[in-house]
Design an enzyme around this catalytic site. Sequence first.
Site, PDB file in Angstrom:
ATOM      1  N   ASP A  93      64.647 -62.675  63.071  1.00  0.00           N
ATOM      2  CA  ASP A  93      65.132 -61.376  63.534  1.00  0.00           C
ATOM      3  C   ASP A  93      65.604 -61.551  64.976  1.00  0.00           C
ATOM      4  O   ASP A  93      65.487 -62.633  65.549  1.00  0.00           O
ATOM      5  CB  ASP A  93      64.041 -60.313  63.388  1.00  0.00           C
ATOM      6  CG  ASP A  93      62.868 -60.567  64.311  1.00  0.00           C
ATOM      7  OD1 ASP A  93      62.878 -61.569  65.069  1.00  0.00           O
ATOM      8  OD2 ASP A  93      61.922 -59.763  64.278  1.00  0.00           O
ATOM      9  N   ASP A 283      61.662 -58.007  53.713  1.00  0.00           N
ATOM     10  CA  ASP A 283      60.553 -58.659  54.410  1.00  0.00           C
ATOM     11  C   ASP A 283      59.584 -57.567  54.798  1.00  0.00           C
ATOM     12  O   ASP A 283      59.986 -56.427  54.998  1.00  0.00           O
ATOM     13  CB  ASP A 283      61.026 -59.363  55.687  1.00  0.00           C
ATOM     14  CG  ASP A 283      61.225 -58.370  56.821  1.00  0.00           C
ATOM     15  OD1 ASP A 283      62.262 -57.680  56.827  1.00  0.00           O
ATOM     16  OD2 ASP A 283      60.331 -58.239  57.676  1.00  0.00           O
ATOM     17  N   CYS A 321      47.200 -61.121  37.111  1.00  0.00           N
ATOM     18  CA  CYS A 321      47.776 -62.053  38.092  1.00  0.00           C
ATOM     19  C   CYS A 321      47.308 -63.473  37.764  1.00  0.00           C
ATOM     20  O   CYS A 321      46.143 -63.688  37.437  1.00  0.00           O
ATOM     21  CB  CYS A 321      47.332 -61.672  39.500  1.00  0.00           C
ATOM     22  SG  CYS A 321      47.923 -62.790  40.780  1.00  0.00           S
ATOM     23  N   CYS A 323      47.679 -66.069  39.958  1.00  0.00           N
ATOM     24  CA  CYS A 323      47.621 -66.859  41.191  1.00  0.00           C
ATOM     25  C   CYS A 323      46.307 -67.648  41.223  1.00  0.00           C
ATOM     26  O   CYS A 323      45.368 -67.357  40.483  1.00  0.00           O
ATOM     27  CB  CYS A 323      47.779 -65.974  42.422  1.00  0.00           C
ATOM     28  SG  CYS A 323      46.269 -65.186  43.003  1.00  0.00           S
ATOM     29  N   CYS A 326      43.138 -65.532  41.763  1.00  0.00           N
ATOM     30  CA  CYS A 326      42.703 -64.728  40.598  1.00  0.00           C
ATOM     31  C   CYS A 326      42.198 -65.614  39.459  1.00  0.00           C
ATOM     32  O   CYS A 326      41.367 -65.191  38.670  1.00  0.00           O
ATOM     33  CB  CYS A 326      43.841 -63.834  40.127  1.00  0.00           C
ATOM     34  SG  CYS A 326      44.159 -62.485  41.288  1.00  0.00           S
ATOM     35  N   HIS A 352      46.633 -63.991  47.433  1.00  0.00           N
ATOM     36  CA  HIS A 352      46.893 -63.165  46.242  1.00  0.00           C
ATOM     37  C   HIS A 352      47.995 -62.143  46.522  1.00  0.00           C
ATOM     38  O   HIS A 352      48.890 -61.949  45.703  1.00  0.00           O
ATOM     39  CB  HIS A 352      45.630 -62.435  45.765  1.00  0.00           C
ATOM     40  CG  HIS A 352      45.976 -61.261  44.920  1.00  0.00           C
ATOM     41  ND1 HIS A 352      46.338 -61.392  43.599  1.00  0.00           N
ATOM     42  CD2 HIS A 352      46.135 -59.944  45.242  1.00  0.00           C
ATOM     43  CE1 HIS A 352      46.690 -60.198  43.133  1.00  0.00           C
ATOM     44  NE2 HIS A 352      46.575 -59.303  44.106  1.00  0.00           N
TER      45      HIS A 352
END
Length: 389
Positions: A93, A283, A321, A323, A326, A352
């Site tokens: 940015d 973002d 989930c 991931c 998880c 997560h």
Amino acid sequence: MTPIRFEISAQDGEARAGVLTTRRGIIETPVFMPVGTAGTVKGIRFEELEEDLDARIILGNTYHLWLRPGIDVIKAAGGLHRFISWDRALLTDSGGFQVWSLGKLRKISEEGTEFRSHVDGSLRFLSPEVSMEVQAALGSDIVMVFDECAPGAASHEDTERSMNLTVRWAQRSKTAFDRLQAEGADAGRREVEDLSGAQALFGIVQGAGHLDLRRTSLEQTVNIGFDGYAIGGLSVGEEKAVMFEVIEDIAPRMPKHAPRYLMGVGTPEDLVEAVARGVDMFDCVLPTRNGRTGQAFTSRGKLNIKNAQWINDQRPLDESCRCSVCRRHSRAYLRHLYIAGEMLASILITHHNLAFFLDTMRGLRQSIRSGDFPKFRREFTERLGANGE
Ligand SMILES: [Zn+2]
């Protein structure tokens, strides 16, 4: 040749699925970019961003990196990619939003913004030219113009003044950017096939909640000409309805063949709703920041790990989930870590949360490509209320 290439592969209503090719890899859109404020996506290692989450692009904050460690340190390392050891795409940015957020601690003039560093109290000056110089030294793959943000509740008159300043700063940013590219100041330059190897520069549409000003801002920004276009100045205190009104009006008017980036937004439901209105890139600090305070985003809504109800709950944060957190850990264990003040709690919940945001984007892309976006949107929204938080 251009620094980036953007191709839309499928469209469902206003929602678009596309491929953004940068000098540091291919990014499928709609995409969520994890925020790496000070050269780190807080609480997660780069290996995990790459291998586990497959994040293709992350953000760096010009303001923070410029103040600390300072541009000399990053230059000595050979640019931000080398400094942080991340070879995928980086977007920086301009610092405009951060200095604007300092409130009374900064003074805005035609020339730029004067402010006191939050690190050492020194008086600093950020302008379109300085911001372009810093972003060239960082060598990010996508550079943002230096803009001014009007508060969500700003009057038409104040917003117009601010928006016009942003347009003049966008022109100055472009001029400085072109000069720096010609001088070879871009630390991240890379020769790749079919691309120019240079940095890409995105313009920013401002105008708060005033649609006429938003449209003027868009028109004038497009007239200057950028590689991509962002909608800035949303999620800064205005009502949600106003935010979506602006996105719905502006996104479809943005150039079709350039990426559209909604800055600093938002919750998972915001992402889905903005994609429905034609946005490609996002973002937000929510998955990382809330991860550190024990809040998990799940397919059934937010889950606060501090709550006593999880004390013996052997289920993962989110049963749908996949991931690594998880797959391995229970809510009971995560709650214990959090209550005991263990730093692993923040690390695991952040992991997560990022996985959930990136999976949501993956689901969005697939649904747009298969023509099932309306169904995805409906089911996603219905499930979110299920936790009752
Ligand atoms: Zn998970």
